[in-house]
Design a protein around this motif. Structure first.
Motif, PDB file in Angstrom:
ATOM      1  N   HIS A   1     -11.796  -1.719  -4.165  1.00 22.84           N
ATOM      2  CA  HIS A   1     -11.039  -0.493  -4.421  1.00 22.84           C
ATOM      3  C   HIS A   1     -11.912   0.757  -4.383  1.00 22.84           C
ATOM      4  O   HIS A   1     -11.497   1.800  -3.887  1.00 22.84           O
TER       5      HIS A   1
ATOM      6  N   THR B   1     -12.738   2.350  -0.719  1.00 24.70           N
ATOM      7  CA  THR B   1     -11.594   3.039  -0.114  1.00 24.70           C
ATOM      8  C   THR B   1     -11.258   4.306  -0.884  1.00 24.70           C
ATOM      9  O   THR B   1     -10.927   5.339  -0.287  1.00 24.70           O
TER      10      THR B   1
ATOM     11  N   GLU C   1      -5.658   0.366   5.003  1.00 24.66           N
ATOM     12  CA  GLU C   1      -5.294   1.023   3.749  1.00 24.66           C
ATOM     13  C   GLU C   1      -5.584   2.518   3.798  1.00 24.66           C
ATOM     14  O   GLU C   1      -4.748   3.343   3.409  1.00 24.66           O
TER      15      GLU C   1
ATOM     16  N   THR D   1      -6.164   2.871  -5.645  1.00 19.27           N
ATOM     17  CA  THR D   1      -6.704   1.734  -4.883  1.00 19.27           C
ATOM     18  C   THR D   1      -6.981   0.538  -5.786  1.00 19.27           C
ATOM     19  O   THR D   1      -6.929  -0.613  -5.329  1.00 19.27           O
TER      20      THR D   1
ATOM     21  N   ILE E   1       0.834  -1.212   0.000  1.00 20.69           N
ATOM     22  CA  ILE E   1       0.000   0.000   0.000  1.00 20.69           C
ATOM     23  C   ILE E   1       0.864   1.255   0.000  1.00 20.69           C
ATOM     24  O   ILE E   1       0.657   2.174  -0.797  1.00 20.69           O
TER      25      ILE E   1
END
Length: 345
Positions: free
Chosen positions: A159, A162, A302, A44, A17
């Motif tokens: 994805h 986030t 994340e 992401t 990340i």
């Protein structure tokens, strides 16, 4: 799929990340204007592809982003137009053709990942390997179609949510300079200019509160649907088995019964044991019950690592005279994006 989200495995994802965040920051320059929503979606997407499927999708990011946008616009149009809703998907209207092309583009990418892994026979210990190895009670594995369905769900959901959290967080920070100042102060104190690691997470408390408060005001999933299993009564309303019930994070998270000054961005409200004192489902950005988001821990880690990585290097200032409109499609997207001016710290 649970083993892919065990704490030990999630920790191994942390370095990936931060590495991808560094790669993004290397392309940013002082004075640039970037659409933070587009930037976070691309970032992401690459992270989830690498961590869960050991895939490099840098070359396909634009294709995937466009296909997702067209798919969401298609379902939004269908849900708001009875004629389109009743029209079969195969009927060759412009919208249907664009949607079917988008699905085909996504399928090509995902099926290629599956075929390549099957041919190599390699167990990389990631989620894709687990899906390809799992057997049912009769010893039969998943078909490519079944694996595709699971991968597509996690590829998209893993994805976009986030990315939206990050987009709305940077928007809110641009509107609350006092919050941004406290965030930067914590980052300077804990990190001293270096990139964050998993070991820093316990010390990045205010950073975590910022993420939690952002998801309170702008929950990426703004509502959930559930089906009534048996006849019952809730708050005086009679419900029958088979009825649909909508529960909305957007509504609950802004309820003054549970949050003082609910429209205000105030990360400090999460200090102490505030979260534990809240009634169940007063705050539920990841859903709840047996279907709570499988990637909750991954997503929180994340988001905190990305926020710490980016906010200590750049200040993001909202470009004036643009409409920032929350768009309640499947997820809560900024309808026209969020253009921001980058200022290097």
């Amino acid at each position: 799929m649970q083993p892919a989200f065990y704490r030990e495995r999630i920790f191994a994802y942390g370095e990936v990340i931060v590495d991808y965040a560094q790669q993004l920051l290397a392309t940013w320059q002082d004075g640039d204007i970037r659409d933070v929503h587009e930037e976070m979606m691309a970032l992401t997407l690459e992270i989830v592809a690498k961590t869960l499927f050991e895939a490099d999708v840098e070359q396909q990011v634009k294709t995937i982003g466009t296909a997702l946008q067209e798919s969401i616009e298609y379902f939004e149009a269908r849900n708001n137009n009875l004629f389109l809703f009743l029209l079969p998907e195969w009927f060759p209207t412009r919208k249907n053709l664009r949607f079917l092309r988008a699905v085909q583009q996504l399928d090509e990418i995902v099926y290629t990942l599956i075929r390549q892994r099957r041919m190599s026979g390699e167990d990389k210990g990631d989620l894709l390997s687990m899906l390809l190895q799992v057997k049912d009670e009769d010893g039969i594995g998943m078909s490519d179609q079944q694996v595709r369905d699971e991968v597509m769900t996690l590829f998209i959901a893993g994805h976009e949510t986030t990315a939206l959290t990050m987009s709305w967080t940077f928007y809110l920070l641009s509107q609350y300079p006092e919050v941004e100042a406290k965030l930067v102060q914590e980052l300077q104190s804990v990190l001293g200019g270096r990139m964050p690691t998993l070991a820093d997470l316990p010390q990045l408390r205010y950073t975590e509160w910022v993420v939690m408060e952002s998801m309170r005001l702008y929950p990426p999933v703004w509502a959930l649907g559930r089906t009534v299993m048996q006849d019952c009564e809730i708050a005086g309303y009679g419900l029958r088995a088979g009825d649909s019930v909508i529960v909305s994070q957007w509504v609950m998270h802004r309820d003054s019964r549970y949050f003082d000054n609910p429209e205000i961005f105030k990360p400090e409200r999460w200090q102490g044991d505030f979260a534990k004192k809240l009634p169940t489902f007063a705050y539920f950005p990841f859903g709840g019950g047996p279907r709570i988001c499988i990637g909750k821990s991954f997503a929180m880690m994340e988001a905190v690592l990305l926020l710490a990585s980016i906010a200590q290097k750049f200040r993001l200032m909202l470009v004036p005279e643009q409409k920032i409109i929350p768009w309640p499609a499947f997820t809560l997207r900024p309808k026209y994006g969020i253009k921001m001016l980058l200022a290097e710290r």
